[in-house]
Motif scaffolding. Structure first.
Motif, PDB file in Angstrom:
ATOM      1  N   UNK A 177      -3.786  14.664  -3.330  1.00  0.00           N
ATOM      2  CA  UNK A 177      -2.798  14.715  -2.256  1.00  0.00           C
ATOM      3  C   UNK A 177      -3.300  15.689  -1.210  1.00  0.00           C
ATOM      4  N   UNK A 178      -3.200  15.288   0.045  1.00  0.00           N
ATOM      5  CA  UNK A 178      -3.671  16.162   1.122  1.00  0.00           C
ATOM      6  C   UNK A 178      -2.779  15.942   2.330  1.00  0.00           C
ATOM      7  N   UNK A 220       2.900  16.906  10.634  1.00  0.00           N
ATOM      8  CA  UNK A 220       2.227  16.863   9.331  1.00  0.00           C
ATOM      9  C   UNK A 220       2.634  15.662   8.494  1.00  0.00           C
ATOM     10  N   UNK A 221       1.665  15.095   7.807  1.00  0.00           N
ATOM     11  CA  UNK A 221       1.920  13.947   6.937  1.00  0.00           C
ATOM     12  C   UNK A 221       1.206  14.167   5.611  1.00  0.00           C
ATOM     13  N   UNK A 222       1.973  14.207   4.516  1.00  0.00           N
ATOM     14  CA  UNK A 222       1.374  14.375   3.188  1.00  0.00           C
ATOM     15  C   UNK A 222       1.024  12.997   2.635  1.00  0.00           C
ATOM     16  N   UNK A 223      -0.222  12.830   2.248  1.00  0.00           N
ATOM     17  CA  UNK A 223      -0.705  11.548   1.735  1.00  0.00           C
ATOM     18  C   UNK A 223      -1.158  11.742   0.294  1.00  0.00           C
ATOM     19  N   UNK A 224      -0.556  10.978  -0.613  1.00  0.00           N
ATOM     20  CA  UNK A 224      -0.954  11.046  -2.026  1.00  0.00           C
ATOM     21  C   UNK A 224      -1.738   9.785  -2.372  1.00  0.00           C
ATOM     22  N   UNK A 259      -0.944  20.146  -0.877  1.00  0.00           N
ATOM     23  CA  UNK A 259      -2.045  19.658  -1.698  1.00  0.00           C
ATOM     24  C   UNK A 259      -3.152  20.671  -1.914  1.00  0.00           C
ATOM     25  N   UNK A 260      -3.006  21.852  -1.367  1.00  0.00           N
ATOM     26  CA  UNK A 260      -4.077  22.854  -1.439  1.00  0.00           C
ATOM     27  C   UNK A 260      -4.143  23.516  -2.814  1.00  0.00           C
ATOM     28  N   UNK A 261      -5.341  23.872  -3.212  1.00  0.00           N
ATOM     29  CA  UNK A 261      -5.556  24.481  -4.524  1.00  0.00           C
ATOM     30  C   UNK A 261      -6.153  25.867  -4.333  1.00  0.00           C
ATOM     31  N   UNK A 262      -5.488  26.893  -4.859  1.00  0.00           N
ATOM     32  CA  UNK A 262      -6.051  28.240  -4.759  1.00  0.00           C
ATOM     33  C   UNK A 262      -6.003  28.917  -6.125  1.00  0.00           C
ATOM     34  N   UNK A 263      -6.963  29.752  -6.372  1.00  0.00           N
ATOM     35  CA  UNK A 263      -7.033  30.500  -7.624  1.00  0.00           C
ATOM     36  C   UNK A 263      -5.816  31.423  -7.733  1.00  0.00           C
ATOM     37  N   UNK A 306       0.868  -1.190   0.000  1.00  0.00           N
ATOM     38  CA  UNK A 306       0.000   0.000   0.000  1.00  0.00           C
ATOM     39  C   UNK A 306       0.900   1.234   0.000  1.00  0.00           C
ATOM     40  N   UNK A 307       0.658   2.119  -0.958  1.00  0.00           N
ATOM     41  CA  UNK A 307       1.653   3.157  -1.242  1.00  0.00           C
ATOM     42  C   UNK A 307       0.997   4.530  -1.350  1.00  0.00           C
ATOM     43  N   UNK A 308       1.492   5.498  -0.563  1.00  0.00           N
ATOM     44  CA  UNK A 308       0.839   6.807  -0.490  1.00  0.00           C
ATOM     45  C   UNK A 308       1.819   7.978  -0.540  1.00  0.00           C
ATOM     46  N   UNK A 309       2.997   7.762  -1.136  1.00  0.00           N
ATOM     47  CA  UNK A 309       3.955   8.859  -1.183  1.00  0.00           C
ATOM     48  C   UNK A 309       3.735   9.760  -2.397  1.00  0.00           C
ATOM     49  N   UNK A 310       3.940  11.047  -2.176  1.00  0.00           N
ATOM     50  CA  UNK A 310       3.836  12.017  -3.268  1.00  0.00           C
ATOM     51  C   UNK A 310       4.877  13.086  -3.036  1.00  0.00           C
ATOM     52  N   UNK A 311       4.426  14.318  -2.794  1.00  0.00           N
ATOM     53  CA  UNK A 311       5.351  15.415  -2.488  1.00  0.00           C
ATOM     54  C   UNK A 311       6.365  15.613  -3.613  1.00  0.00           C
ATOM     55  N   UNK A 312       5.862  15.635  -4.824  1.00  0.00           N
ATOM     56  CA  UNK A 312       6.736  15.965  -5.939  1.00  0.00           C
ATOM     57  C   UNK A 312       7.080  14.807  -6.840  1.00  0.00           C
TER      58      UNK A 312
END
Lengths: 452, 491, 452, 491
Positions: free
Chosen positions: C386-387, C426-430, C218-222, C70-76
């Motif tokens: 990703x969050x 904090x933990x980034x999950x993709x 993982x945040x999305x802003x205009x 089970x794999x959840x790494x992202x961050x680039x």
């Protein structure tokens, strides 16, 4: 659906061109009763590549992989290291996805490879000519027997007890329908091959003698006496070689009087693949060429006088002769023949001889070590990379017990000859260049434990 | 630059592998050491890769363009299939490993077999035949075994005139006498003539459906019935199964045995002439006679029924047809394909294959003669004749002309029932845009053929070679390279 | 030695032609003191393919493979399924072993691919033009900053706290030598991005603002307000996209006013590869094209008027301009750009949108499930695939504990920002299309255990 | 057939992937859904494979023939390297996985680094630079850091006239002023001129050895000594390390930093323009300034020194040059190559490379002007000038003429110090037979150039394209495909 390029808009437009209202209109000839209304039962709908890959990988993981354990199986299929460049080349679309070279102007790549392959096989076997490959060694062997029948117009075939039992079994299946007469025997757990029996059996009715070299137990015997006796009686000698690497170390059957030499090419370039696809090699001396089955590639010139290659002598083949063809075979093993040819080119004389020498040396080392296991006896005086052990108990359960210890220790004669009481303690052990010292030690140790 | 043969190269004394030095041992080769040179040239890896890469570029291939080979079915070969076949768990296992160490492999064989049975609506399957023609042999041997088992040795196999050459060849190989069944004007089996010929000497018929004219045999059910009524059996050449997969089950047509060319229907690569794979599906009547070995599921476990275990519950088998268990490498590819397409996809495959063929038929029937065009739609291939070509221009010329247009030629002079036949099978993996290009190209060549353009006789001009002299090749066959005689080079 | 075609006889003959007695004669210019007499210490002699393969495989087995857990790494860097046909095509010798297309007459294959690639990237990013690729996203980001400096002739750059910390680190390294002035900040564990800070910081000295989209958490802003403020001040907006699949679901930066859009292309076609090689994407609006760094492929015609492609605007490059070049870069990431382009062609509009939708849906499901783990808080209001979680304890040891349970659970902010106290939980999950329901459940369960 | 752009195809609305349907969820995209068409064409897998296969065939490649590119080193790319790089244990691991889950990967980085250090006789290595030019940048940043650390900001980098363009570009990027060092008539650095220029403002020299004329700098040790004596540092462009690997260690020549293009010396593929990889080896003096991250062995365990741990024992690092840790995929290939060749093989590599180059030099110096031919043997590349060509015939014409002979052209107009330079590097992976073919081809073209054959200006004739208009491309750059304006097609 990733392999289907038509879009729904295309389909509509094409139906308009055709003048049909719907796809169903195109299937109008199918009787109502035969039209499948729903989908095939039990089969899921189309799936993503990832999903299919996972399903297939799950199945692949349930197999014990030869390359990951000490591995000693042979008996007609051998594990050798295949250079990475072989697989790279055979995956080129121009080879992988090309057709049988019936249009030679745009198939010279395949054709030149086949011409080179034929020459390599002929030289390896010590014959004048070879064909462009057969399904595998076992079917090539049967085709050789039928070819001998065409040449000699006789129906009696003498099979050595040293011939691979599957090859014998196939011949028996076919002979039942063709009316060929087969003289068969079981092998004996002895240092000597059954050459004496063969010599005694050859007579004026004999079409051919079929001898495996090295034989199923790994024994190597000079074929010359058999060839001489056969020829004296107007019969042919067919030699079968299941381990082509051997011919980098021992004399070629064609040089010992064999008229037809056939065999399995899997060792060179192809890999284990659970038994197939493999590549049947088929060679004979020049005078028999027009009786040779299978596809042949020959040299010619084009309209500008440039050298080129074409499939030739196809007047023997089913698409021309139909019920009078020499064989019903329509396919060769093209891509495997290519793999064989590439690997052979990488090896060359030097590499093939070195590879053979290494195989033999490793096998000798293994035999010496295994002979020290209490109760174990080596049957062979002579062998190349494969020899037979006589265990103090039945070999078949021993092989299973070895597998449980993570060692694939050989092929039991019980697996190959389930009904031959006298052979049940026999174990064929193949030792190629992939076997390490640690592997040999692992087998010896595990075998000691299993026999204890 | 012309690529020389490996035997002609200056650098052929090289080697493209490194082999660890052999430990010193006393030889046990039985005194049969090979002493003379074998004569196998060797090249380093760079030279090897270059030699074969250059050669490959003289080939046409599906990856380069449309392959409109009627009855040969050259479709796209998915790359996932290749990847799966190379998983070590499939590619690197020995056929004689203990059964418990190859459960995944046996499952592949069993699963593929199960889908083949379900897709064809048959009763069982023999997986070991090595290719289509080997499958035909398998089917005929089963038929002969079944007839012999009831003590009813029959002599004749009926084969339609339009059959693949392998059909009569196979029947003859099994010891049968082959008799032709005539065709109707609509390109189908003449049912009345067939019925008239049927009798107690007829072992069976070998029929291709859809047939080699690219047409479905609408009387197939009746044909089967008639053959069965006289005690015969029905063999179906499954070469054209790809036209009906997912829409018609041969089992529903009364077929007793049918081989399946995995490359035609299930996308395994043709590889320039093999390896193939030709599993055979059987009706209940023929199932007891199926060859060894086969895979059976017993509870959670897969077992391989070989010689030893056959006696118990498969005593009527006609025996073994090949060493080991068949073309595993092709099974993994075909199963991958079936799982990829699924039930909906396979149906779409046959629909698109038929649609593409009809599109070609109707886009060209104004310029080429379509002998059965009037009888309605075709299935997966479109058939044209050479009617209307100018004097002296042949189907061969049209085929070679297509090469200059950048396409592989269609199948020529087959089926034999049509004069100068051109059989075109686009398959479902061609786009409409490609079909339109092909139609334009063939239209242009056909117009030249009708106008009697003499330049067509010289085609191809834009290929690695011009037309090759096949007669010369057959008259004095040169099948292996030989060292040129000394001094010849100087002449 | 399998890669060396010269035989000893060749070598002797060639030395004769050259007029040298031995190879040593050819090294005559090397001073005696610098001639290595023996062999390199510690390195074994040449080895067989099999032996090397075993050594490498042994090392490969010591890594935990993403596809097997089970794999959840992202961050680039993101794990996506890459179709088998991509790797098949990039292994064709004509792509794999070809050179930079400086001889366009015999490199149209590479050139047309690059032209198609540039168009794909430009459209994906919502820009007018793109270059033929850079090393990776991080170096592309710095090149964008220097390009902005060339355009604006200003030296102040405002970096969003949401920019990948490695990208920031690289910019800091370079800025130390170039004298660029960087305004940096750490991210905050909050639902809002630091858009407010950026808007407040933009002034008449500002060369550019660099914003990641979606950002590191993982945040999305205009981006529109930032673009407007930047443009009003004569500054440029640089948008950085580390996950190109996101742009199949969310608006392209180029359509929100970004002047330069750069990023990592690894997600499409390339694979994880432990961090490289990857492929940097670089696009900008038409008016800046002559300031764009890197290689560019352009359309032209040949001597017969046929359309063709060439590398162009090379007057900006080091091999022409030397010390006045816009960049010292001489290589792009050609083969990775090819892989990207093939995968993008396989996807097309339809596939890209479906893939993006699936990624987002899976991520939403995972977020909902993980939010149920006691003590776990989801930081994001908005995200793509990703969050960021806030755990009740330090995330870095938690990630290690998860790995011991066979779950690769994400990237801890502690790994990325080792010195930022506030971020340690904090933990980034993709969550991409490769994540199954079972994987999500496995992570949730393991996380519960680790946090208990 | 011309291959259209994907944007121009009729079938571009297709799709070559199957994506599982997305579960229904409430979107959390922050209200930024992308609504307008992206404009990305899609093709089914068959069409995709065909498009790229067809395009590939318009490329020349090592797999097709000799690539005599001086200074660019196009050698054979072993297929084992490709296979190893694709092992899931290397290809399918994430750069930020916990260290204990990537011990094998770190060992690859550490082992390769160790061999690079040993082969170069240096002290340490930075593995992260992404390509040769990135490595140059790395080396110069280390030099500048070292000088700044001793409070000695210097302004000038000396670069020989013949240097690669990246050298002055990199120096300028690091804020240095570049000054040229002149060459002697024998094509080497003018030691006296160099010494005369050295002083306290000189940060260092960037030198290529073997140099870009294909010659070894015999004064290299003295040059290093002189630079060190005035407090400067020596950067060596390692592009030509393949000429001396296994025979000369740059560390023994007094070098402080050198990048290594893995594709040039260690056979990673060029890939039509990358990806590259440019590890940099450092002397002891520069080691403390090497960039982050790097791999260190601590007992049995490999650790990655990143930002967090750097402080403790690597406080002088100049920082990070890229995200993550460098070009892992290239490391696995290069390490595979090093293990394959071993100590004896690598030495043979440089010997054969030099032998092949000298063979070309001496086989052609009767027909082509070899400006430094009189000064003795060359190293791995042979340099010729355009002296003797007829009026109006240029090096470019000769290069294009070679295309028609079936070869890729040599490097042209580089190094700048030779008029109309032709720099030819055969590499060690070419056979004598291939060299002889090439020599024959270049001889024939050179003779045409000297005779002023006007047809040479039209070359190439036998290529997918004739000469392309580069001026047009640059004047009005068209860098992306645009929908043709409606109605244009009709004109």
């Amino acid at each position: 659906m990733r392999y289907l390029p038509l879009a729904d808009t295309d389909r509509q437009e094409m139906l308009r061109t055709i003048g049909a209202k719907s796809i169903d209109d195109l299937f109008v000839d199918v009787p109502e009763a035969a039209r499948l209304s729903g989908k095939i039962e039990g089969l899921a709908d189309h799936a993503s590549e990832m999903s299919v890959e996972r399903q297939m990988t799950a199945m692949a993981r349930r197999n014990m992989v030869a390359g990951e354990v000490p591995f000693f199986l042979g008996a007609g299929a051998y594990k050798h290291h295949v250079p990475a460049s072989v697989d790279h080349i055979i995956q080129r679309g121009e080879f992988l996805t090309s057709y049988t070279p019936y249009q030679p102007e745009i198939a010279q790549g395949t054709l030149q490879v086949l011409f080179e392959f034929q020459t390599q096989v002929a030289r390896l076997y010590g014959c004048d000519v070879a064909n462009a490959s057969m399904y595998d060694g076992s079917t090539a062997c049967w085709e050789a027997i039928t070819m001998a029948r065409r040449v000699t117009k006789r129906g009696k075939t003498i099979l050595s007890g040293g011939l691979h039992p599957h090859y014998v079994s196939l011949a028996q299946t076919m002979a039942r329908f063709t009316g060929d007469q087969l003289d068969v025997a079981l092998p004996e757990l002895a240092a000597e091959t059954d050459a004496e029996r063969l010599l005694a059996s050859i007579d004026g009715e004999t079409s051919c003698v079929v001898v495996q070299y090295p034989d199923i137990l790994g024994r190597i015997a000079d074929l010359t006496p058999i060839a001489e006796k056969a020829h004296a009686n107007g019969a042919l000698l067919i030699a079968v070689v299941t381990e082509p690497v051997a011919l980098g170390a021992i004399e070629a059957p064609g040089h010992m009087g064999a008229d037809i030499v056939v065999g399995e090419g899997q060792s060179i370039g192809v890999g284990l693949n659970f038994g197939g696809p493999y590549v049947g090699l088929f060679a004979c001396q020049e005078k028999f060429v027009r009786q040779m089955p299978g596809r042949l590639c020959g040299e010619t010139v084009d309209a500008e006088g440039k050298r080129g290659f074409v499939l030739t002598l196809s007047t023997r083949e089913q698409h021309i002769r139909r019920e009078k063809a020499t064989s019903n075979i329509c396919t060769n093993s093209g891509l495997c023949a290519l793999a064989f040819s590439i690997h052979m080119t990488l090896l060359g004389e030097k590499g093939l001889r070195e590879l053979a020498a290494l195989n033999h040396a490793r096998a000798v080392q293994a035999a010496d070590r295994l002979a020290q296991v209490p109760g174990v006896e080596i049957i062979n005086d002579s062998f190349f990379n494969e020899f037979t052990l006589k265990l103090p108990k039945e070999a078949r359960p021993a092989v299973r017990a070895l597998a449980e210890k993570g060692v694939l220790g050989g092929v039991s004669l019980g697996r190959l000859y389930p009904e031959a009481e006298a052979l049940q303690n026999g174990l064929i052990v193949a030792v190629t260049e992939v076997v390490t010292d640690e592997d040999i030690e692992a087998l010896a140790t595990a075998l000691e434990e299993v026999l204890a | 630059l012309e690529e020389p043969l490996i035997f002609e190269m200056d650098e052929q004394g090289g080697c493209g592998v490194d082999i660890a030095p052999a430990p010193k041992v006393a030889s046990r080769l039985g005194g049969l050491e090979r002493k003379r040179d074998i004569g196998i040239p060797g090249l380093s890896e760079p030279q090897t890769v270059r030699h074969y890469t250059r050669l490959s570029r003289q080939n046409y291939a599906i990856d380069l363009g449309l392959f409109p080979l009627g009855s040969c079915t050259m479709k796209h070969n998915p790359r996932l299939n290749e990847k799966m076949a190379r998983l070590p768990g499939f590619a690197d296992i020995h056929p004689l490993q203990p059964i418990d160490t190859v459960q995944g492999a046996l499952k592949v064989v069993a699963d593929l077999g199960e889908w083949l049975v379900k897709l064809t609506g048959m009763h069982s399957v023999a997986m070991s035949p090595k290719a289509g023609a080997h499958g035909e042999l398998c089917g005929l041997l089963a038929i002969r075994s079944a007839l012999e088992a009831r003590g009813d040795a029959r002599e004749v196999i009926l084969v339609p005139e339009s059959a693949h050459g392998t059909n009569p060849a196979t029947a003859a190989f099994c010891g049968y006498r082959v008799e032709n069944i005539p065709a109707t004007e609509r390109g189908r089996v003449d049912l009345a003539a067939l019925k008239a010929r049927l009798g107690p000497d007829v072992a069976g018929v070998m029929i291709t459906n859809p047939n080699t004219c690219g047409l479905f045999e609408p009387d197939m059910i009746e044909i089967s019935k008639a053959v069965h009524e006289v005690g015969g059996l029905v063999y179906c050449d499954g070469a054209n199964f790809n036209a009906i997969v997912g829409r018609v089950r041969p089992g529903d047509l009364g077929i007793d045995a049918m081989h399946i060319n995995l490359h035609k229907t299930f996308s395994t690569p043709h590889g320039g002439g093999g390896p193939g794979s030709g599993p055979v599906v059987f009706s209940e009547a023929l199932t007891p006679f199926a060859p060894l070995p086969f895979v059976e599921k017993q509870g959670d476990r897969y077992v391989l029924i070989e010689e030893e275990t056959a006696e118990e519950h498969h005593g009527q088998t006609f025996g073994r047809m090949t060493a080991f268990h068949g073309q595993m490498g092709m099974f993994t590819r075909a199963l991958t394909y079936i799982l990829s397409h699924g039930a909906d996809g396979l149906r779409q495959v046959s629909e698109d294959a038929v649609l593409n063929a009809n599109y070609i038929l109707r886009s060209l029937d104004d310029v080429l003669d379509a002998p059965f065009g009037a009888s309605g739609p075709c299935m997966h291939e479109a058939l044209f004749s050479d009617k209307g070509f100018a004097e002296g221009v042949s189907t061969l010329d049209v085929a070679k002309g297509l090469i200059d247009e950048g396409f592989h030629p269609m199948t020529m002079y087959f089926p034999l029932v049509v004069h100068g036949a051109m059989l075109i099978e686009p398959t479902e993996t061609e786009s409409k845009a490609t079909l339109d290009q092909f139609i334009g190209a063939l239209r242009s060549v056909a117009e030249r053929a009708k106008a009697g353009d003499p330049a067509l006789k010289a085609a191809p001009l834009h290929a690695p070679r011009r037309r090759l002299d096949e007669t010369l090749a057959a008259r004095k066959p040169v099948l292996a390279w030989k060292e040129p005689v000394q001094g010849m080079a100087a002449e």
